[in-house]
Design an enzyme around this catalytic site. Structure first.
Site, PDB file in Angstrom:
ATOM      1  N   GLY A  41      -8.960  -3.688   8.201  1.00 50.98           N
ATOM      2  CA  GLY A  41      -8.066  -4.253   7.867  1.00 50.98           C
ATOM      3  C   GLY A  41      -6.211  -3.266   7.715  1.00 50.98           C
ATOM      4  N   GLU A  95      -3.847   1.584   2.989  1.00 50.16           N
ATOM      5  CA  GLU A  95      -4.497   0.173   3.094  1.00 50.16           C
ATOM      6  C   GLU A  95      -3.320  -0.800   3.361  1.00 50.16           C
ATOM      7  OE1 GLU A  95      -7.199  -1.906   3.828  1.00 50.16           O
ATOM      8  OE2 GLU A  95      -8.285  -1.634   1.536  1.00 50.16           O
ATOM      9  N   ASP A  96      -4.168  -2.172   3.908  1.00 43.01           N
ATOM     10  CA  ASP A  96      -3.572  -3.443   3.914  1.00 43.01           C
ATOM     11  C   ASP A  96      -3.395  -4.019   2.687  1.00 43.01           C
ATOM     12  OD1 ASP A  96      -6.290  -4.313   3.522  1.00 43.01           O
ATOM     13  OD2 ASP A  96      -6.630  -5.202   5.689  1.00 43.01           O
ATOM     14  N   ASP A  99      -6.506  -6.582  -3.692  1.00 42.67           N
ATOM     15  CA  ASP A  99      -6.616  -8.201  -4.166  1.00 42.67           C
ATOM     16  C   ASP A  99      -6.627  -7.259  -5.460  1.00 42.67           C
ATOM     17  OD1 ASP A  99      -6.410 -10.101  -4.416  1.00 42.67           O
ATOM     18  OD2 ASP A  99      -8.707 -10.877  -3.340  1.00 42.67           O
ATOM     19  N   GLY A 101      -8.844  -4.671  -6.330  1.00 41.99           N
ATOM     20  CA  GLY A 101      -8.483  -3.732  -6.635  1.00 41.99           C
ATOM     21  C   GLY A 101     -10.118  -3.070  -6.904  1.00 41.99           C
ATOM     22  N   LYS A 127      -1.176  -8.203  -4.258  1.00 41.84           N
ATOM     23  CA  LYS A 127      -2.109  -8.952  -4.362  1.00 41.84           C
ATOM     24  C   LYS A 127      -2.068  -9.177  -6.075  1.00 41.84           C
ATOM     25  CE  LYS A 127      -3.868 -11.608  -1.485  1.00 41.84           C
ATOM     26  NZ  LYS A 127      -5.254 -12.785  -1.762  1.00 41.84           N
ATOM     27  N   ASP A 155      -8.061 -10.569   8.245  1.00 39.01           N
ATOM     28  CA  ASP A 155      -8.660 -11.133   8.481  1.00 39.01           C
ATOM     29  C   ASP A 155      -9.756 -12.358   7.552  1.00 39.01           C
ATOM     30  OD1 ASP A 155     -10.457  -9.337   7.356  1.00 39.01           O
ATOM     31  OD2 ASP A 155     -11.686 -10.799   8.551  1.00 39.01           O
ATOM     32  N   ARG A 161      -6.622 -11.526  12.543  1.00 37.13           N
ATOM     33  CA  ARG A 161      -6.329 -10.384  13.279  1.00 37.13           C
ATOM     34  C   ARG A 161      -5.088  -9.284  13.864  1.00 37.13           C
ATOM     35  NH1 ARG A 161      -9.348  -7.167   9.716  1.00 37.13           N
ATOM     36  NH2 ARG A 161     -11.916  -7.254   9.901  1.00 37.13           N
TER      37      ARG A 161
HETATM   38  P1  IMP Z   1     -10.339  -5.924  -3.258  1.00 38.64           P
HETATM   39  O1  IMP Z   1     -10.236  -6.958  -4.090  1.00 38.64           O
HETATM   40  O2  IMP Z   1      -8.802  -4.875  -4.052  1.00 38.64           O
HETATM   41  O3  IMP Z   1     -11.292  -5.147  -3.110  1.00 38.64           O
HETATM   42  O4  IMP Z   1      -9.961  -6.804  -1.528  1.00 38.64           O
HETATM   43  C1  IMP Z   1     -11.183  -5.885  -0.907  1.00 38.64           C
HETATM   44  C2  IMP Z   1     -10.659  -6.686   0.637  1.00 38.64           C
HETATM   45  O5  IMP Z   1     -10.446  -8.138   0.597  1.00 38.64           O
HETATM   46  C3  IMP Z   1      -9.388  -6.042   0.781  1.00 38.64           C
HETATM   47  O6  IMP Z   1      -8.883  -4.682   1.402  1.00 38.64           O
HETATM   48  C4  IMP Z   1      -9.061  -7.054   2.594  1.00 38.64           C
HETATM   49  O7  IMP Z   1     -10.236  -6.619   3.289  1.00 38.64           O
HETATM   50  C5  IMP Z   1      -9.698  -7.992   2.139  1.00 38.64           C
HETATM   51  N1  IMP Z   1      -8.843  -9.637   0.902  1.00 38.64           N
HETATM   52  C6  IMP Z   1      -8.181  -9.950  -0.120  1.00 38.64           C
HETATM   53  N2  IMP Z   1      -7.097 -10.650  -0.186  1.00 38.64           N
HETATM   54  C7  IMP Z   1      -6.827 -10.731   1.601  1.00 38.64           C
HETATM   55  C8  IMP Z   1      -6.057 -11.906   2.169  1.00 38.64           C
HETATM   56  O8  IMP Z   1      -5.351 -12.741   1.567  1.00 38.64           O
HETATM   57  N3  IMP Z   1      -6.316 -11.754   3.486  1.00 38.64           N
HETATM   58  C9  IMP Z   1      -7.615 -11.084   4.344  1.00 38.64           C
HETATM   59  N4  IMP Z   1      -8.528 -10.407   3.090  1.00 38.64           N
HETATM   60  C10 IMP Z   1      -8.303 -10.090   1.946  1.00 38.64           C
HETATM   61 MG    MG Z   2      -8.876  -3.986   3.562  1.00 39.43          MG
END
Ligand code: IMP
Ligand code: MG
Length: 173
Positions: A41, A95-96, A99, A101, A127, A155, A161
């Site tokens: 990402g 990181e992109d 979400d 975490g 987010k 993505d 992407r």
């Molecule tokens: P986490 O929920 O913080 O572990 O996020 C996990 C991964 O989900 C991130 O690194 C992104 O690759 C993907 N992700 C979370 N939210 C989005 C979104 O809105 N668009 C695209 N990818 C997302």
């Molecule tokens: Mg990511």
């Protein structure tokens, strides 16, 4: 499937990336910076921001993928890990999006176990509303609403992407 109009335009992203790079350049003056991009990402954000960071740096990557094991518990898989010795490095994770975490928390703990000189986190998007695990973020580009976004590296099913801007993505029936 619909990709809406930009939530964040090319110009807004460029301006923010420059501002983040300026702050990071100041903060890391005289340090031993290792910039670590979290793939896939962050590939565009990473390449844009390192070009604007003035501090001499090294780069490495982590290739990670997260998936939902159950509705609430996420699992993180690492496909490629940092190869640099990090004990004398000031590690900056790039990181992109953060979400829930879960991914960032897992990656952070894993790196901390290897004893870096310091560790900070830079994410383009936060987010916050969706957070399940509290993870300290040192540099945040934009806080965004609880919507699924694509573009600028992000993505849906490995698509979109390459969009130069970030848009809200809606799945239609
Ligand atoms: P986490 O929920 O913080 O572990 O996020 C996990 C991964 O989900 C991130 O690194 C992104 O690759 C993907 N992700 C979370 N939210 C989005 C979104 O809105 N668009 C695209 N990818 C997302
Ligand atoms: Mg990511």
């Amino acid at each position: 499937m619909v990709v809406g109009k930009p939530l964040l335009t090319v110009a807004q992203i460029q301006k923010k990336v420059r501002a983040l790079a300026d702050t990071i350049s100041d903060d890391y003056e005289g340090k031993n910076l290792l910039a670590v991009g979290i793939l896939k990402g962050a590939f565009i954000f990473f390449s844009d921001i390192v070009k604007l960071i003035k501090t001499p740096l090294r780069i490495d990557f982590i290739v990670a993928s997260s998936y939902m094991k159950t509705d609430t518990i996420g699992e993180v898989k690492i496909f490629y890990d940092i190869r640099e010795d990090i004990t004398n490095k000031d590690v900056l994770l790039i990181e992109d999006i953060v979400d829930t975490g879960v991914s960032m928390n897992y990656i952070r703990e894993r790196i901390l176990m290897k004893g870096p000189k310091s560790l900070r986190i830079c994410t383009l998007l936060d987010k916050k509303e969706r957070r399940q695990v509290d993870v300290p973020l040192d540099y945040v580009g934009f806080e965004i609403p609880n919507e699924f976004v694509v573009g600028y590296g992000l993505d849906y099913d490995n698509r979109f992407r390459n969009l130069p801007y970030i848009s809200i993505f809606k799945k239609t029936a």
